[in-house]
Scaffold this motif. Structure first.
Motif, PDB file in Angstrom:
ATOM      1  N   LEU A  32       3.620   5.929   2.726  1.00  0.00           N
ATOM      2  CA  LEU A  32       4.363   6.742   1.756  1.00  0.00           C
ATOM      3  C   LEU A  32       4.096   8.232   1.969  1.00  0.00           C
ATOM      4  O   LEU A  32       5.021   9.047   1.943  1.00  0.00           O
ATOM      5  CB  LEU A  32       3.980   6.355   0.328  1.00  0.00           C
ATOM      6  CG  LEU A  32       4.435   4.979  -0.161  1.00  0.00           C
ATOM      7  CD1 LEU A  32       3.779   4.652  -1.490  1.00  0.00           C
ATOM      8  CD2 LEU A  32       5.939   4.923  -0.274  1.00  0.00           C
ATOM      9  N   GLN A  47       6.755  11.170   3.062  1.00  0.00           N
ATOM     10  CA  GLN A  47       6.927  12.446   2.366  1.00  0.00           C
ATOM     11  C   GLN A  47       6.811  13.607   3.353  1.00  0.00           C
ATOM     12  O   GLN A  47       7.603  14.544   3.326  1.00  0.00           O
ATOM     13  CB  GLN A  47       5.898  12.608   1.253  1.00  0.00           C
ATOM     14  CG  GLN A  47       6.046  13.940   0.516  1.00  0.00           C
ATOM     15  CD  GLN A  47       4.935  14.200  -0.471  1.00  0.00           C
ATOM     16  OE1 GLN A  47       4.120  13.339  -0.748  1.00  0.00           O
ATOM     17  NE2 GLN A  47       4.900  15.408  -0.999  1.00  0.00           N
ATOM     18  N   LEU A  52      10.786  11.148   1.557  1.00  0.00           N
ATOM     19  CA  LEU A  52      10.479  10.937   0.140  1.00  0.00           C
ATOM     20  C   LEU A  52       9.988  12.247  -0.469  1.00  0.00           C
ATOM     21  O   LEU A  52       9.449  13.096   0.232  1.00  0.00           O
ATOM     22  CB  LEU A  52       9.366   9.891  -0.029  1.00  0.00           C
ATOM     23  CG  LEU A  52       9.654   8.456   0.393  1.00  0.00           C
ATOM     24  CD1 LEU A  52       8.383   7.625   0.294  1.00  0.00           C
ATOM     25  CD2 LEU A  52      10.741   7.845  -0.461  1.00  0.00           C
ATOM     26  N   ASN A 103       8.490  10.682  -5.680  1.00  0.00           N
ATOM     27  CA  ASN A 103       8.725   9.319  -5.190  1.00  0.00           C
ATOM     28  C   ASN A 103       7.408   8.641  -4.824  1.00  0.00           C
ATOM     29  O   ASN A 103       7.165   7.486  -5.189  1.00  0.00           O
ATOM     30  CB  ASN A 103       9.614   9.306  -3.952  1.00  0.00           C
ATOM     31  CG  ASN A 103      11.015   9.778  -4.177  1.00  0.00           C
ATOM     32  OD1 ASN A 103      11.594  10.408  -3.290  1.00  0.00           O
ATOM     33  ND2 ASN A 103      11.606   9.507  -5.322  1.00  0.00           N
ATOM     34  N   VAL A 104       6.566   9.362  -4.095  1.00  0.00           N
ATOM     35  CA  VAL A 104       5.282   8.813  -3.657  1.00  0.00           C
ATOM     36  C   VAL A 104       4.416   8.496  -4.871  1.00  0.00           C
ATOM     37  O   VAL A 104       3.853   7.397  -4.978  1.00  0.00           O
ATOM     38  CB  VAL A 104       4.559   9.797  -2.705  1.00  0.00           C
ATOM     39  CG1 VAL A 104       3.161   9.297  -2.373  1.00  0.00           C
ATOM     40  CG2 VAL A 104       5.373   9.996  -1.435  1.00  0.00           C
ATOM     41  N   ASN A 105       4.318   9.444  -5.806  1.00  0.00           N
ATOM     42  CA  ASN A 105       3.511   9.219  -7.008  1.00  0.00           C
ATOM     43  C   ASN A 105       3.997   8.002  -7.783  1.00  0.00           C
ATOM     44  O   ASN A 105       3.209   7.186  -8.243  1.00  0.00           O
ATOM     45  CB  ASN A 105       3.548  10.458  -7.913  1.00  0.00           C
ATOM     46  CG  ASN A 105       2.836  11.640  -7.315  1.00  0.00           C
ATOM     47  OD1 ASN A 105       2.122  11.513  -6.325  1.00  0.00           O
ATOM     48  ND2 ASN A 105       3.040  12.801  -7.894  1.00  0.00           N
ATOM     49  N   GLN A 106       5.306   7.874  -7.935  1.00  0.00           N
ATOM     50  CA  GLN A 106       5.865   6.756  -8.693  1.00  0.00           C
ATOM     51  C   GLN A 106       5.589   5.423  -7.999  1.00  0.00           C
ATOM     52  O   GLN A 106       5.233   4.445  -8.656  1.00  0.00           O
ATOM     53  CB  GLN A 106       7.374   6.953  -8.889  1.00  0.00           C
ATOM     54  CG  GLN A 106       7.997   5.976  -9.856  1.00  0.00           C
ATOM     55  CD  GLN A 106       7.436   6.105 -11.268  1.00  0.00           C
ATOM     56  OE1 GLN A 106       7.126   7.188 -11.736  1.00  0.00           O
ATOM     57  NE2 GLN A 106       7.288   4.983 -11.944  1.00  0.00           N
ATOM     58  N   CYS A 107       5.733   5.376  -6.687  1.00  0.00           N
ATOM     59  CA  CYS A 107       5.468   4.129  -5.942  1.00  0.00           C
ATOM     60  C   CYS A 107       4.013   3.699  -6.091  1.00  0.00           C
ATOM     61  O   CYS A 107       3.731   2.526  -6.350  1.00  0.00           O
ATOM     62  CB  CYS A 107       5.800   4.306  -4.463  1.00  0.00           C
ATOM     63  SG  CYS A 107       7.549   4.292  -4.103  1.00  0.00           S
ATOM     64  N   VAL A 108       3.096   4.645  -5.921  1.00  0.00           N
ATOM     65  CA  VAL A 108       1.672   4.311  -6.030  1.00  0.00           C
ATOM     66  C   VAL A 108       1.337   3.887  -7.464  1.00  0.00           C
ATOM     67  O   VAL A 108       0.633   2.901  -7.676  1.00  0.00           O
ATOM     68  CB  VAL A 108       0.791   5.499  -5.571  1.00  0.00           C
ATOM     69  CG1 VAL A 108      -0.677   5.224  -5.856  1.00  0.00           C
ATOM     70  CG2 VAL A 108       0.998   5.759  -4.087  1.00  0.00           C
ATOM     71  N   GLU A 112       3.335   2.503  -9.667  1.00  0.00           N
ATOM     72  CA  GLU A 112       3.885   1.162  -9.904  1.00  0.00           C
ATOM     73  C   GLU A 112       3.053   0.093  -9.221  1.00  0.00           C
ATOM     74  O   GLU A 112       2.861  -0.993  -9.763  1.00  0.00           O
ATOM     75  CB  GLU A 112       5.340   1.108  -9.463  1.00  0.00           C
ATOM     76  CG  GLU A 112       6.244   1.866 -10.419  1.00  0.00           C
ATOM     77  CD  GLU A 112       7.698   1.905  -9.977  1.00  0.00           C
ATOM     78  OE1 GLU A 112       8.083   1.125  -9.087  1.00  0.00           O
ATOM     79  OE2 GLU A 112       8.446   2.727 -10.530  1.00  0.00           O
ATOM     80  N   MET A 113       2.533   0.382  -8.025  1.00  0.00           N
ATOM     81  CA  MET A 113       1.665  -0.587  -7.346  1.00  0.00           C
ATOM     82  C   MET A 113       0.403  -0.826  -8.171  1.00  0.00           C
ATOM     83  O   MET A 113      -0.037  -1.967  -8.321  1.00  0.00           O
ATOM     84  CB  MET A 113       1.262  -0.089  -5.956  1.00  0.00           C
ATOM     85  CG  MET A 113       2.342  -0.203  -4.918  1.00  0.00           C
ATOM     86  SD  MET A 113       1.749   0.146  -3.257  1.00  0.00           S
ATOM     87  CE  MET A 113       1.029   1.751  -3.406  1.00  0.00           C
TER      88      MET A 113
END
Length: 100
Positions: A35, A39, A44, A48-53, A55-56
């Motif tokens: 991710l 970026q 990204l 986007n990166v913050n949201q993906c991490v 959510e994980m």
């Protein structure tokens, strides 16, 4: 929520710093690293990166508990598989106590 988002940003920045100093990058390539590199390429945004991490981190405990529940149900429904698993554990662990 704002505190959690801030904590994620700190963790991602720490990961970014670590990636910039490692000698062998392939040993540190995981989903978060991918991710960050996406970026860096402009694929990204930081958001986007913050949201993906985030959510994980939030989703993992829930999905893990559901997966473990179904795994235990399947083992209970298949006693021969359970017996094979126990034999394998005994072969690997021997007489030692099983630990996390």
């Amino acid at each position: 929520s704002k505190d959690l988002k801030g904590a994620m940003e700190i963790l991602i920045e720490q990961k970014r710093q670590k990636l910039s100093t490692v000698e062998k990058l392939d040993e540190h390539m995981d989903f978060a690293s991918q991710l960050i590199f996406a970026q860096n390429r402009g694929d990204l945004t930081a958001e986007n990166v913050n949201q993906c991490v985030l959510e994980m981190m939030i989703a993992a405990p829930d999905t893990l508990s559901v997966t473990l529940f179904f795994m235990l149900i399947l083992i209970a429904e298949h006693p021969t598989v359970e017996e094979e698993m126990m034999r394998e554990i005994e072969t690997v662990v021997g007489k030692q106590e099983v630990q996390s």
